[in-house]
Design a protein around this motif. Sequence first.
Motif, PDB file in Angstrom:
ATOM      1  N   UNK A 145       0.914  -1.770   0.533  1.00 48.69           N
ATOM      2  CA  UNK A 145       0.029  -0.340   0.189  1.00 48.69           C
ATOM      3  C   UNK A 145       0.622   1.532  -0.213  1.00 48.69           C
ATOM      4  N   UNK A 146       1.798   1.400   0.155  1.00 50.49           N
ATOM      5  CA  UNK A 146       3.347   2.611  -0.099  1.00 50.49           C
ATOM      6  C   UNK A 146       3.529   2.589  -1.485  1.00 50.49           C
ATOM      7  N   UNK A 147       4.190   3.219  -1.632  1.00 45.79           N
ATOM      8  CA  UNK A 147       5.427   3.059  -2.490  1.00 45.79           C
ATOM      9  C   UNK A 147       6.731   2.685  -2.332  1.00 45.79           C
ATOM     10  N   UNK A 148       7.471   1.786  -2.304  1.00 46.97           N
ATOM     11  CA  UNK A 148       8.486   1.338  -1.875  1.00 46.97           C
ATOM     12  C   UNK A 148       9.722   1.437  -3.485  1.00 46.97           C
ATOM     13  N   UNK A 149      10.669   1.435  -3.499  1.00 42.96           N
ATOM     14  CA  UNK A 149      11.602   1.981  -4.202  1.00 42.96           C
ATOM     15  C   UNK A 149      12.613   1.666  -4.089  1.00 42.96           C
ATOM     16  N   UNK A 150      13.494   0.796  -4.959  1.00 43.97           N
ATOM     17  CA  UNK A 150      14.562   0.266  -4.726  1.00 43.97           C
ATOM     18  C   UNK A 150      15.754   0.937  -5.650  1.00 43.97           C
ATOM     19  N   UNK A 200      26.188  11.335   1.427  1.00 41.71           N
ATOM     20  CA  UNK A 200      25.509  12.899   1.326  1.00 41.71           C
ATOM     21  C   UNK A 200      24.332  13.025   1.342  1.00 41.71           C
ATOM     22  N   UNK A 201      23.134  12.189   1.003  1.00 45.56           N
ATOM     23  CA  UNK A 201      22.380  12.241   0.577  1.00 45.56           C
ATOM     24  C   UNK A 201      21.473  13.182   1.721  1.00 45.56           C
ATOM     25  N   UNK A 202      20.713  14.740   0.880  1.00 44.22           N
ATOM     26  CA  UNK A 202      20.005  14.825   2.067  1.00 44.22           C
ATOM     27  C   UNK A 202      18.807  14.804   1.460  1.00 44.22           C
ATOM     28  N   UNK A 203      17.734  14.280   2.493  1.00 46.07           N
ATOM     29  CA  UNK A 203      16.165  14.300   2.515  1.00 46.07           C
ATOM     30  C   UNK A 203      15.338  14.605   3.491  1.00 46.07           C
ATOM     31  N   UNK A 216      16.126   8.690  -6.498  1.00 48.64           N
ATOM     32  CA  UNK A 216      16.491  10.043  -5.771  1.00 48.64           C
ATOM     33  C   UNK A 216      15.573  10.569  -5.646  1.00 48.64           C
ATOM     34  N   UNK A 217      15.288  11.352  -6.934  1.00 46.53           N
ATOM     35  CA  UNK A 217      14.614  11.924  -7.450  1.00 46.53           C
ATOM     36  C   UNK A 217      13.038  12.319  -6.267  1.00 46.53           C
ATOM     37  N   UNK A 218      12.686  10.952  -7.434  1.00 46.25           N
ATOM     38  CA  UNK A 218      10.651  10.256  -6.345  1.00 46.25           C
ATOM     39  C   UNK A 218      11.566  10.321  -5.582  1.00 46.25           C
ATOM     40  N   UNK A 241       8.112   6.236  -0.596  1.00 47.21           N
ATOM     41  CA  UNK A 241       7.426   6.531   0.862  1.00 47.21           C
ATOM     42  C   UNK A 241       8.826   5.531   1.708  1.00 47.21           C
ATOM     43  N   UNK A 242       9.203   4.849   0.463  1.00 48.53           N
ATOM     44  CA  UNK A 242      10.207   4.112   1.651  1.00 48.53           C
ATOM     45  C   UNK A 242      11.567   3.077   0.596  1.00 48.53           C
ATOM     46  N   UNK A 243      12.671   4.004   1.151  1.00 52.64           N
ATOM     47  CA  UNK A 243      13.496   3.403  -0.085  1.00 52.64           C
ATOM     48  C   UNK A 243      14.347   2.571   0.428  1.00 52.64           C
ATOM     49  N   UNK A 244      14.233   1.360  -0.306  1.00 54.59           N
ATOM     50  CA  UNK A 244      15.355  -0.090  -0.322  1.00 54.59           C
ATOM     51  C   UNK A 244      17.056   0.226  -0.915  1.00 54.59           C
ATOM     52  N   UNK A 245      17.545   0.141  -0.044  1.00 54.92           N
ATOM     53  CA  UNK A 245      18.808   0.812  -0.744  1.00 54.92           C
ATOM     54  C   UNK A 245      19.977  -0.151  -0.290  1.00 54.92           C
ATOM     55  N   UNK A 246      20.466   0.168  -0.772  1.00 50.74           N
ATOM     56  CA  UNK A 246      22.809  -0.650  -0.283  1.00 50.74           C
ATOM     57  C   UNK A 246      23.548   1.213  -0.010  1.00 50.74           C
TER      58      UNK A 246
END
Length: 709
Positions: free
Chosen positions: A525-530, A564-567, A544-546, A553-558
């Motif tokens: 039900x949430x937007x999950x990104x990889x 440095x990423x700034x959100x 990253x832009x999204x 909503x949720x970023x799964x990442x290495x």
Amino acid sequence: MTRSTPAQFLPGVGPSRALRLEKLGLRTAGDLLFCFPRNYEFPAPPERIDRIREGQPVSLVGTIVDAELVSRSPGKSVFGAVVQNDTGAVRILFFNQPFRAEQLTFDRQVMISGEPKLNGLRFEFVHPKVTFLDEEDEIESPKILPIYPLTDGVKQNEMRRIISAVVEQLAPDLTEVLPVELRDRATELVRDVGIDLRQPLPDIETAMKHIHWPPDKDQLRAARSRLAFQELLVMQLAMAIRRRRLTTNLQSSSMPSDPLLDARITNRFPFELTGDQVAAIKEISRDMARQFPMNRLLQGDVGSGKTVVAIYAMMLAVGHGNQAVLMAPTEVLARQHYQTLSRILDCSRVRVGLLCGSLGAAEKREVLRHTASGEIDLLVGTQALLHGLEFKSLGLCVIDEQHKFGVGQRVRLRGGGIDPHYLVMSATPIPRSVAMTIFGDTDLTTIKEKPPGRGVVKTYLGRDEWRRRWWEFVRGQLKEGRQAFVVAPRVSASQDTTASSDEASEDVSSVETIFDQLRDDVFAGYNVGLLHGRLSAEEKTQIMQQFSEGEIDVLVSTTVIEVGIDVPNATVMTIMGAERFGLAQLHQLRGRVSRGNHTGHVCVFTDGNQSPEENERLKVFESTNDGFELAEADFKMRGPGEIFSSKQSGMPSMMIADVIEDLDLLQAARTMAQEMVDEDPELESESLADLKKQLMRRYERQLDLSDVA
Ligand code: ADP
Ligand code: MG
């Protein structure tokens, strides 16, 4: 015997022992001379009699007060005596040594050593070692013994004998590189930093003899200080010479700040600068006002706001009609910097360019052309692409998130016939001693203060049985409009835990699996990104832009997101397989959720059998939020070697000094090196010839000291 005499021809060695010594890297007499004890055996100080315990060997001093020889039968005797001092009395016993009766007579002063046994109310020593303290020529106080590294088949005693013979022969021939005036000055400086020297630093012969066979603790300290100081001084002199050459021999353009320029720059920032930022800017402006290159490292914890400081410096360069370049380790970060700069410079005449791997060939060519012609004022790019780039007039080069340390390893760009100023930024705090060593040719600015309104971060060690509850908590945060990171490690064998730009070795499958599970289950039900390093640059940027625009909503990442990423809206982070990350890296990751003014939450889970509470590193991670404290803890746990291996980092390997433990000596050596180079920039004085020779032998190649002037 000379220093190059092969070990096998030395007294007490021979061919077979020589082979064994070779396993320790000891091939020549010189190797043995410099094989310093790894420790010492100190004689135990005399004990109080009322403190001794059964079975624990002790030495004690006292007077014979009572002695008796009993002969039971011919050839069978017992000699007993009482040794007393003002803490009590013990009994000593000798069987079949009737001569003891003549030595151990009433009122004699003795020291006895041995193992006490309780007999009735009194401790008894059977056949203790006896030293007579009242016989002038026998008062040899017990010696400090060296303990050498050993190898199979060579015993400590043999090693002591072999090395002692070598020291005896070779110590007198050592070259004294520190004339007595220098030793005296060194003694002062070493005392100034608080080292308790009871005598001046000795000459090299004495130092060498005493490091192997110290007459007492004070002389051992003096000998060790002398040898370690010399090693550190040689290093710091090399650094000082290099630093001087890097500055005075090179030409940069002077770009001073002035009130008008300062106002024009700071007006563009959407916030008030913090005190530390202002101070950093002041130091940098002062450097940039000079006609030789700045070489400054700006270090500050994640989120301390280093970027604006760099932007200030870049705008200063542009304000003076020069170009500036900002290098980032990853494309994601380069793009973020590009956006930040474009935003700040919106509606100004400053032209910003971006150079990164995902640009088409035509676009790239255009950026290159505009850089060479000077149509681009500020160029942002990934490090790899900037080698050999041509500029019209490059005034400043900023390197962000530098993880590969080391003198002589930094990229050097030139443009328009001038040497640019250099500003290197790092969020991996390094202890002062390391900074002085590997950044010995660099000035250091540290930002401690965080921008105001920073949310705190809470860190939790996640037990397996909490997983459900934790995910529920994360969903709660999402419901409130926040965003979340889920980080999984790369697990390939070549993984290293401090560097981060190497994206090729990620284990994509593990993040993909986690991604699939979470998307279909916990975060349905949430937007999950990889996000991972194998995605194309466009895909990465798009995701990253999204995420930064809140569509994901949720970023799964290495660990691509590490740097440095700034959100600011992302406030929750889950770290899986946390045991595989280094402390510095965990702290970097945590920095991603302390950007906005909401409280950040980080929970670490482990993959293995070990729970996070059993992991020393994770416990430290939970216990403090201060990057500098973590760095120190990391150093203590892992040693600098692992973090800054000498090959990779340019951390010089030391024979006797320890750059972490000997911070005080290092400070003294640095001061003295600076004094010496101020007075005699290239150490050309006759009395320094031997010192200079040693320095060149050791550092000429490593520090590139030969190619300049
Ligand atoms: P880092 O030192 O980790 O590179 P950044 O430069 O990315 O940190 O800054 C982190 C965040 O703090 C950014 O969102 C930046 O806009 C913000 N920031 C920096 N300085 C200030 C300040 N003086 N006041 C408020 N926010 C600031
Ligand atoms: Mg940064």
